[in-house]
Design an enzyme around this catalytic site. Structure first.
Site, short mmCIF file in Angstrom:
data_model
loop_
_atom_site.label_atom_id
_atom_site.label_comp_id
_atom_site.label_asym_id
_atom_site.label_seq_id
_atom_site.Cartn_x
_atom_site.Cartn_y
_atom_site.Cartn_z
N HIS A 22 0.83 -1.21 0.00
CA HIS A 22 0.00 0.00 0.00
C HIS A 22 0.87 1.25 0.00
O HIS A 22 2.00 1.24 0.51
CB HIS A 22 -0.88 0.05 1.26
CG HIS A 22 -2.03 -0.90 1.28
ND1 HIS A 22 -2.27 -1.76 2.33
CD2 HIS A 22 -3.03 -1.11 0.38
CE1 HIS A 22 -3.37 -2.47 2.08
NE2 HIS A 22 -3.84 -2.09 0.91
N CYS B 254 -3.06 0.13 9.77
CA CYS B 254 -4.09 -0.78 9.27
C CYS B 254 -5.07 -1.21 10.36
O CYS B 254 -6.20 -1.60 10.07
CB CYS B 254 -3.48 -2.05 8.72
SG CYS B 254 -1.87 -1.89 8.01
C1 CIR Z 1 -3.52 -7.75 3.21
O1 CIR Z 1 -2.66 -8.19 2.45
O2 CIR Z 1 -4.55 -7.22 2.78
C2 CIR Z 1 -3.31 -7.87 4.70
N1 CIR Z 1 -2.62 -9.07 5.00
C3 CIR Z 1 -2.55 -6.68 5.22
C4 CIR Z 1 -3.33 -5.40 5.09
C5 CIR Z 1 -2.58 -4.23 5.62
N2 CIR Z 1 -3.38 -3.06 5.57
C6 CIR Z 1 -2.91 -1.83 5.43
O3 CIR Z 1 -1.71 -1.64 5.22
N3 CIR Z 1 -3.75 -0.81 5.48
#
Ligand code: CIR
Length: 262
Positions: free
Chosen positions: A167, A254
């Site tokens: 991201h 997150c």
């Molecule tokens: C994913 O790959 O979607 C999750 N394992 C990690 C999401 C992390 N979210 C974020 O950076 N906002």
């Protein structure tokens, strides 16, 4: 001023045991669920100590990544948008979040159109919102969000996420109205021209995902050069253990939706 980091409320979701199956780009082993839950509890306490009232939702076992609530909605002072995650296994998380968000924003809107957008790609500053195109967020999704937030006084700027980075905000954080913390590989794109940039130390890239909440900057433990640079910038830093979350590509941002509805 300060609306981009002064928060009265946050929503979090307890890590489900299924988080061991969370998505990840590189497999460095499964997270330890007991440790993950302990770190999450400490995270919630730290946000509370910073003056935030927290709503804790139960983990959703059918969605291993459901602890990463930031990706499901964008909550701004004047309104909220339910997003459309780009990861197919995460689509249902947004609808599950809508009910909780609507307690604070009765007129929360769903992202129009078919484009995808995850909150991890959205950096909301005071008057502009930077959004990185990524494997999860499309130009169509970004344009759709721009239309929704324009009446709320925000201009959206589409930027790029470095190759191989999950991201946009995996590589940057807002520290105050005019200051960002960023990896060099991201700031080299020029996307922060006009802002003051504090560089993440080489080799400490995961430290870029930090969060400013009221008077404190929360940073992941284990990145001493970067945390010192942030302290030297005049910020109060509190470090949190995020080791288990990092195994499934999760940073501190997150784990919460932070907001102040007006
Ligand atoms: C994913 O790959 O979607 C999750 N394992 C990690 C999401 C992390 N979210 C974020 O950076 N906002």
């Amino acid at each position: 001023m300060g609306s981009s980091y002064r928060f009265t409320h946050a929503i979090v979701r307890t890590p489900p045991s299924s988080a061991v199956s969370g998505l990840r780009a590189n497999d460095v082993g499964n997270p330890d669920v007991v440790g993950l839950k302990q770190h999450h509890t400490a995270y919630v306490s730290a946000l509370e100590a910073a003056g935030v009232q927290i709503t804790v939702l139960p983990g959703l076992e059918e969605f291993p990544d459901s602890l990463f609530v930031e990706d499901t909605a964008l909550c701004l002072p004047l309104g909220a948008v339910i997003l459309r995650p780009g990861a197919p296994t995460r689509r249902g998380e947004a609808m599950a979040m809508a009910e909780a968000v609507k307690q604070f924003y009765p007129t929360a809107v769903e992202l129009p159109g078919e484009g995808t957008l995850e909150g991890g790609d959205i950096l909301a500053m005071e008057n502009e919102i930077l959004i990185g195109v990524s494997d999860r967020s499309t130009s169509e999704g970004i344009a759709a969000l721009a239309g929704v937030v324009s009446p709320w006084g925000y201009q959206v700027r589409e930027v790029t996420t470095p190759a191989g980075v999950l991201h946009f905000k995996s590589d940057c954080s807002l520290l105050d109205e005019t200051t960002v913390l960023s990896t060099r590989r991201l700031s080299a794109s020029g996307c922060f021209d006009g802002y003051t940039v504090i560089d993440v130390a080489e080799g400490e890239e995961p430290a870029a995902n930090s969060i400013r909440v009221n008077d404190v900057v929360f940073m992941p433990e284990g990145f001493p050069h970067t945390s010192q640079a942030v302290r030297d910038g005049g910020f109060e830093v509190v470090e949190l253990n995020n080791s288990e979350c990092q195994k499934i590509d999760g940073g501190l941002s997150c784990l919460s939706l932070r907001f102040s509805p007006s």
